[in-house]
Design a protein around this motif. Structure first.
Motif, PDB file in Angstrom:
ATOM      1  N   ALA A  14       5.047  62.924 -34.951  1.00 26.09           N
ATOM      2  CA  ALA A  14       5.182  62.576 -36.370  1.00 26.09           C
ATOM      3  C   ALA A  14       6.634  62.792 -36.814  1.00 26.09           C
ATOM      4  CB  ALA A  14       4.236  63.428 -37.199  1.00 26.09           C
ATOM      5  N   GLY A  15       7.124  61.857 -37.599  1.00 22.71           N
ATOM      6  CA  GLY A  15       8.507  61.907 -38.045  1.00 22.71           C
ATOM      7  C   GLY A  15       9.456  61.108 -37.192  1.00 22.71           C
ATOM      8  N   GLY A  16       9.009  60.714 -36.012  1.00 18.46           N
ATOM      9  CA  GLY A  16       9.848  59.944 -35.111  1.00 18.46           C
ATOM     10  C   GLY A  16       9.890  58.476 -35.467  1.00 18.46           C
ATOM     11  N   SER A  17      10.569  57.707 -34.618  1.00 16.09           N
ATOM     12  CA  SER A  17      10.742  56.267 -34.845  1.00 16.09           C
ATOM     13  C   SER A  17      10.426  55.493 -33.574  1.00 16.09           C
ATOM     14  CB  SER A  17      12.185  55.966 -35.266  1.00 16.09           C
ATOM     15  OG  SER A  17      12.517  56.608 -36.469  1.00 16.09           O
ATOM     16  N   LEU A  18      10.051  54.255 -33.774  1.00 15.99           N
ATOM     17  CA  LEU A  18       9.833  53.322 -32.668  1.00 15.99           C
ATOM     18  C   LEU A  18      10.323  51.951 -33.081  1.00 15.99           C
ATOM     19  CD1 LEU A  18       6.198  54.040 -31.354  1.00 15.99           C
ATOM     20  CD2 LEU A  18       8.325  54.421 -30.098  1.00 15.99           C
ATOM     21  N   ARG A  19      10.755  51.179 -32.105  1.00 21.32           N
ATOM     22  CA  ARG A  19      11.045  49.766 -32.339  1.00 21.32           C
ATOM     23  C   ARG A  19      10.186  48.938 -31.393  1.00 21.32           C
ATOM     24  NH1 ARG A  19      16.498  46.044 -31.915  1.00 21.32           N
ATOM     25  NH2 ARG A  19      16.082  46.245 -29.671  1.00 21.32           N
ATOM     26  N   LEU A  20       9.297  48.185 -31.985  1.00 22.01           N
ATOM     27  CA  LEU A  20       8.434  47.292 -31.212  1.00 22.01           C
ATOM     28  C   LEU A  20       9.119  45.944 -31.067  1.00 22.01           C
ATOM     29  CD1 LEU A  20       4.989  48.056 -32.899  1.00 22.01           C
ATOM     30  CD2 LEU A  20       6.202  49.338 -31.114  1.00 22.01           C
ATOM     31  N   GLY A  65       9.038  50.429 -47.022  1.00 22.79           N
ATOM     32  CA  GLY A  65       9.976  51.536 -46.951  1.00 22.79           C
ATOM     33  C   GLY A  65      10.129  52.132 -45.567  1.00 22.79           C
ATOM     34  N   ARG A  66       9.068  52.108 -44.752  1.00 26.47           N
ATOM     35  CA  ARG A  66       9.160  52.701 -43.416  1.00 26.47           C
ATOM     36  C   ARG A  66       9.174  51.647 -42.313  1.00 26.47           C
ATOM     37  NH1 ARG A  66       5.346  55.510 -41.355  1.00 26.47           N
ATOM     38  NH2 ARG A  66       3.606  54.736 -42.634  1.00 26.47           N
ATOM     39  N   PHE A  67       8.807  50.436 -42.656  1.00 28.69           N
ATOM     40  CA  PHE A  67       8.703  49.361 -41.671  1.00 28.69           C
ATOM     41  C   PHE A  67       9.751  48.286 -41.961  1.00 28.69           C
ATOM     42  CE2 PHE A  67       4.618  50.291 -39.547  1.00 28.69           C
ATOM     43  CZ  PHE A  67       4.163  51.319 -40.356  1.00 28.69           C
ATOM     44  N   THR A  68      10.384  47.792 -40.913  1.00 30.85           N
ATOM     45  CA  THR A  68      11.349  46.712 -41.061  1.00 30.85           C
ATOM     46  C   THR A  68      11.097  45.667 -39.986  1.00 30.85           C
ATOM     47  OG1 THR A  68      13.015  48.251 -41.919  1.00 30.85           O
ATOM     48  CG2 THR A  68      13.772  46.080 -41.183  1.00 30.85           C
ATOM     49  N   ILE A  69      10.855  44.441 -40.414  1.00 31.18           N
ATOM     50  CA  ILE A  69      10.681  43.333 -39.480  1.00 31.18           C
ATOM     51  C   ILE A  69      11.984  42.549 -39.409  1.00 31.18           C
ATOM     52  CG2 ILE A  69       9.751  41.758 -41.228  1.00 31.18           C
ATOM     53  CD1 ILE A  69       7.885  40.628 -39.042  1.00 31.18           C
ATOM     54  N   SER A  70      12.314  42.104 -38.214  1.00 31.74           N
ATOM     55  CA  SER A  70      13.525  41.308 -38.037  1.00 31.74           C
ATOM     56  C   SER A  70      13.308  40.353 -36.871  1.00 31.74           C
ATOM     57  CB  SER A  70      14.739  42.201 -37.782  1.00 31.74           C
ATOM     58  OG  SER A  70      14.554  42.973 -36.611  1.00 31.74           O
ATOM     59  N   ARG A  71      14.218  39.396 -36.760  1.00 31.12           N
ATOM     60  CA  ARG A  71      14.082  38.431 -35.671  1.00 31.12           C
ATOM     61  C   ARG A  71      15.441  38.122 -35.066  1.00 31.12           C
ATOM     62  NH1 ARG A  71      11.071  33.501 -38.135  1.00 31.12           N
ATOM     63  NH2 ARG A  71      11.350  32.676 -36.042  1.00 31.12           N
ATOM     64  N   ASP A  72      15.433  37.828 -33.787  1.00 30.03           N
ATOM     65  CA  ASP A  72      16.614  37.422 -33.034  1.00 30.03           C
ATOM     66  C   ASP A  72      16.316  36.029 -32.507  1.00 30.03           C
ATOM     67  OD1 ASP A  72      18.402  38.856 -30.155  1.00 30.03           O
ATOM     68  OD2 ASP A  72      18.594  36.950 -31.193  1.00 30.03           O
ATOM     69  N   ASN A  73      16.746  35.030 -33.248  1.00 25.50           N
ATOM     70  CA  ASN A  73      16.405  33.655 -32.878  1.00 25.50           C
ATOM     71  C   ASN A  73      17.045  33.232 -31.551  1.00 25.50           C
ATOM     72  OD1 ASN A  73      14.803  33.224 -35.157  1.00 25.50           O
ATOM     73  ND2 ASN A  73      16.583  32.633 -36.391  1.00 25.50           N
ATOM     74  N   ALA A  74      18.209  33.754 -31.291  1.00 28.86           N
ATOM     75  CA  ALA A  74      18.900  33.361 -30.060  1.00 28.86           C
ATOM     76  C   ALA A  74      18.132  33.801 -28.813  1.00 28.86           C
ATOM     77  CB  ALA A  74      20.302  33.956 -30.050  1.00 28.86           C
ATOM     78  N   ASN A  75      17.426  34.932 -28.937  1.00 24.43           N
ATOM     79  CA  ASN A  75      16.704  35.471 -27.786  1.00 24.43           C
ATOM     80  C   ASN A  75      15.195  35.392 -27.942  1.00 24.43           C
ATOM     81  OD1 ASN A  75      18.919  36.503 -26.045  1.00 24.43           O
ATOM     82  ND2 ASN A  75      19.396  37.670 -27.898  1.00 24.43           N
TER      83      ASN A  75
END
Length: 116
Positions: A14-20, A65-75
């Motif tokens: 708890a308190g940590g981070s992940l990037r899916l 506030g805790r979740f951020t979605i993003s995209r890399d179109n090139a990849n």
């Protein structure tokens, strides 16, 4: 057809981070919306975040506030950054792609487990 492969889940305190990550392959030209969903044990699948082809993002109100979605179109990738993880974030996280003719494609999911 569209194939989606998620990765990046795991066991975190708890308190940590992940990037899916979600890698998209196949017939991508008609995709206009990418989304992340999650499903906790015994609960229905719920929408976490979405990003459209123009880069506009939306989030579930309770998760802002805790979740951020993003995209890399090139990849051909979509990401979900999760910060300040809580035990209630434990779930299988799924990547979803929707085409312009409203077809939906799903990945196999990646497990996120948050220990207290």
């Amino acid at each position: 057809q569209v194939q989606l492969v998620e990765s990046g889940g795991g066991l975190v305190q708890a308190g940590g981070s992940l990037r899916l990550s979600c890698v998209i392959s196949g017939s991508m030209f008609s995709l206009n919306l990418m989304r992340w969903y999650r499903q906790a044990p015994g609960k229905e699948r719920e929408l976490v975040a979405a990003i459209n082809s123009g880069g506009t993002t939306t989030y579930a109100e309770a998760l802002k506030g805790r979740f951020t979605i993003s995209r890399d179109n090139a990849n051909n990738k979509v990401y979900l950054q999760i910060n300040s993880l809580k035990p209630e974030d434990t779930a299988v996280y799924y990547c979803n792609a929707r085409s312009t003719n409203l077809m939906n494609f799903w990945g196999q999911g990646t497990q996120v487990t948050v220990s207290s």
